[in-house]
Motif scaffolding. Structure first.
Motif, mmCIF file in Angstrom:
data_model
loop_
_atom_site.group_PDB
_atom_site.id
_atom_site.type_symbol
_atom_site.label_atom_id
_atom_site.label_comp_id
_atom_site.label_asym_id
_atom_site.label_seq_id
_atom_site.Cartn_x
_atom_site.Cartn_y
_atom_site.Cartn_z
ATOM 1 N N PHE A 88 7.576 1.519 -11.021
ATOM 2 C CA PHE A 88 6.980 1.564 -12.361
ATOM 3 C C PHE A 88 7.194 0.199 -13.026
ATOM 4 O O PHE A 88 8.056 0.051 -13.893
ATOM 5 N N PRO A 89 6.441 -0.814 -12.600
ATOM 6 C CA PRO A 89 6.712 -2.195 -13.023
ATOM 7 C C PRO A 89 6.390 -2.496 -14.483
ATOM 8 O O PRO A 89 6.770 -3.559 -14.977
ATOM 9 N N GLY A 90 5.684 -1.629 -15.167
ATOM 10 C CA GLY A 90 5.342 -1.903 -16.561
ATOM 11 C C GLY A 90 4.984 -0.639 -17.310
ATOM 12 O O GLY A 90 5.005 0.473 -16.763
ATOM 13 N N TRP A 91 4.640 -0.824 -18.608
ATOM 14 C CA TRP A 91 4.299 0.330 -19.433
ATOM 15 C C TRP A 91 2.885 0.833 -19.161
ATOM 16 O O TRP A 91 2.559 1.976 -19.496
ATOM 17 N N ASP A 92 2.060 0.024 -18.570
ATOM 18 C CA ASP A 92 0.675 0.413 -18.293
ATOM 19 C C ASP A 92 0.643 1.414 -17.134
ATOM 20 O O ASP A 92 1.039 1.073 -16.011
ATOM 21 N N PRO A 93 0.206 2.650 -17.363
ATOM 22 C CA PRO A 93 0.180 3.647 -16.280
ATOM 23 C C PRO A 93 -0.645 3.217 -15.068
ATOM 24 O O PRO A 93 -0.419 3.708 -13.963
ATOM 25 N N ARG A 94 -1.578 2.291 -15.278
ATOM 26 C CA ARG A 94 -2.389 1.833 -14.151
ATOM 27 C C ARG A 94 -1.570 1.042 -13.142
ATOM 28 O O ARG A 94 -1.996 0.875 -11.989
#
Length: 378
Positions: free
Chosen positions: A196-202
């Motif tokens: 989960f590298p970032g807040w963007d679910p994509r």
């Protein structure tokens, strides 16, 4: 009044749960349909190298060296993966006597040919841990005295062909970019959050997290009772293919392994020693290949995709025998620890292809050189 309130709350809770369930099922159906739409052929039968891959590879090398430093022991530097061996054993790899013409490629070109080999069995973790821990298991095969020009220019005197595999059919990353991000996060102590590298679910890699969790499986009773996969593709003559090694007990003497104490830290080594050294019973495997059908969804550049057997079945090209032997001695264990395996140690007929294999070429060599140089200074 209170009874009516409880009934109303019950109906509300029921409707809420039903709504959430319906949304969940709908989301799963949409996701499955989207993934099925994405996973359709045809695909490329040639490599496609993305821009910036060389720079990303250098980043991975730095991270891999950092992992080696993190996991070093007081007297030696370990591999950055598959650090713990259950043993290196002698093996014979016999090409099928009646091998069909189309499968006679590279080291399998001569039906009935027997190759002498060294085989390393291992856990997948970058640090030695109890065999009872959930982990991937590895098998690396090194065929000896293989004629022909070696892929790496500095190894022309080695005459070998390596096949490197582990106990799951697909990898938990797709390509070099994702590998760089994931391994850097894991080196920083992140496990689940590496997906989960970032807040963007994509950017979330939920499917790859599930693959990683499936890869970390409970231990087998013995390393000889596990199926191993190349995961990444290779040339197979003019074709592209993946490899698989499966237990083949029907072609060995009947054997029932005595129950092992799985609380012991090295019970998989003990199981291997029990069969080959104490009971003097050989172990058998089949070596198989799965050829790419580019009209199906069998991509070269995405190792997270399992090539489905209904699209292209595995075909047996050789049988592997581990004869009865003594392998668990201090001298042989040190030799095993110093032995390097690399899918790029081999000939052009089995050239590794795809991004993860291109990454391996640079990382394996850099880490091996670093590890051996540091161990020589100990």
């Amino acid at each position: 009044m209170l009874a009516r309130l409880w009934l109303w709350l019950g109906r509300l809770l029921g409707k809420t749960l039903l709504t959430l369930l319906s949304v969940g099922v709908l989301g799963w159906a949409v996701g499955a349909a989207w993934f099925a739409w994405q996973q359709r052929g045809p695909v490329s039968a040639v490599e496609q190298i993305p821009d910036g891959e060389a720079a990303m590879t250098q980043d991975v090398i730095q991270t891999a060296v950092r992992i080696v430093d993190q996991h070093r022991e007081s007297t030696r530097y370990l591999r950055d993966a598959h650090a713990k061996a259950h043993g290196c054993v002698k093996a014979e790899v016999r090409v099928l006597p009646q091998l069909s013409e189309g499968l006679r490629q590279g080291v399998f070109s001569e039906p009935g040919k027997i190759w002498q080999a060294t085989l390393r069995l291992s856990n997948g973790n970058a640090y030695p841990q109890f065999d009872s821990m959930r982990d991937a298991r590895g098998m690396a095969i090194k065929l000896l005295d293989v004629p022909g020009k070696q892929l790496l220019g500095n190894r022309q005197d080695r005459q070998e062909q390596d096949f490197v595999m582990f106990s799951h059919p697909n990898f938990f990353v797709s390509d070099v970019a994702e590998y760089r991000q994931n391994v850097a996060a894991q080196a920083d102590g992140k496990k689940v959050m590496a997906f989960f590298p970032g807040w963007d679910p994509r950017s979330w890699q939920v499917r790859h997290l599930l693959i990683a969790l499936q890869t970390l499986s409970a231990p087998p009773d013995s390393p000889t009772q596990t199926t191993y996969f190349s995961v990444s593709p290779y040339k197979f003559g003019e074709a592209n293919a993946k490899f698989r090694v499966m237990p083949d007990p029907d072609n060995c003497p009947a054997y029932a392994l005595p129950k092992q104490n799985q609380d012991l830290p090295n019970f998989l080594r003990s199981a291997l020693n029990q069969q080959l050294s104490t009971d003097r019973v050989p172990a058998c495997f089949v070596l198989q290949i799965q050829r790419q059908d580019a009209h199906k969804f069998m991509p070269i550049e995405d190792t997270s995709i399992e090539w489905r057997e209904q699209d292209s079945p595995f075909e047996t090209v050789a049988r592997i025998t581990l004869p009865a032997q003594d392998f668990d001695t201090p001298a042989l264990n040190l030799q095993c620890d110093n032995l390097s395996f690399n899918p790029w140690f081999g000939i052009d007929a089995h050239r590794p292809i795809g991004g993860i294999n291109r990454l391996r070429k640079a990382v394996y060599e850099a880490v091996s050189d670093y590890r051996h140089s540091r161990n020589a200074e100990q």
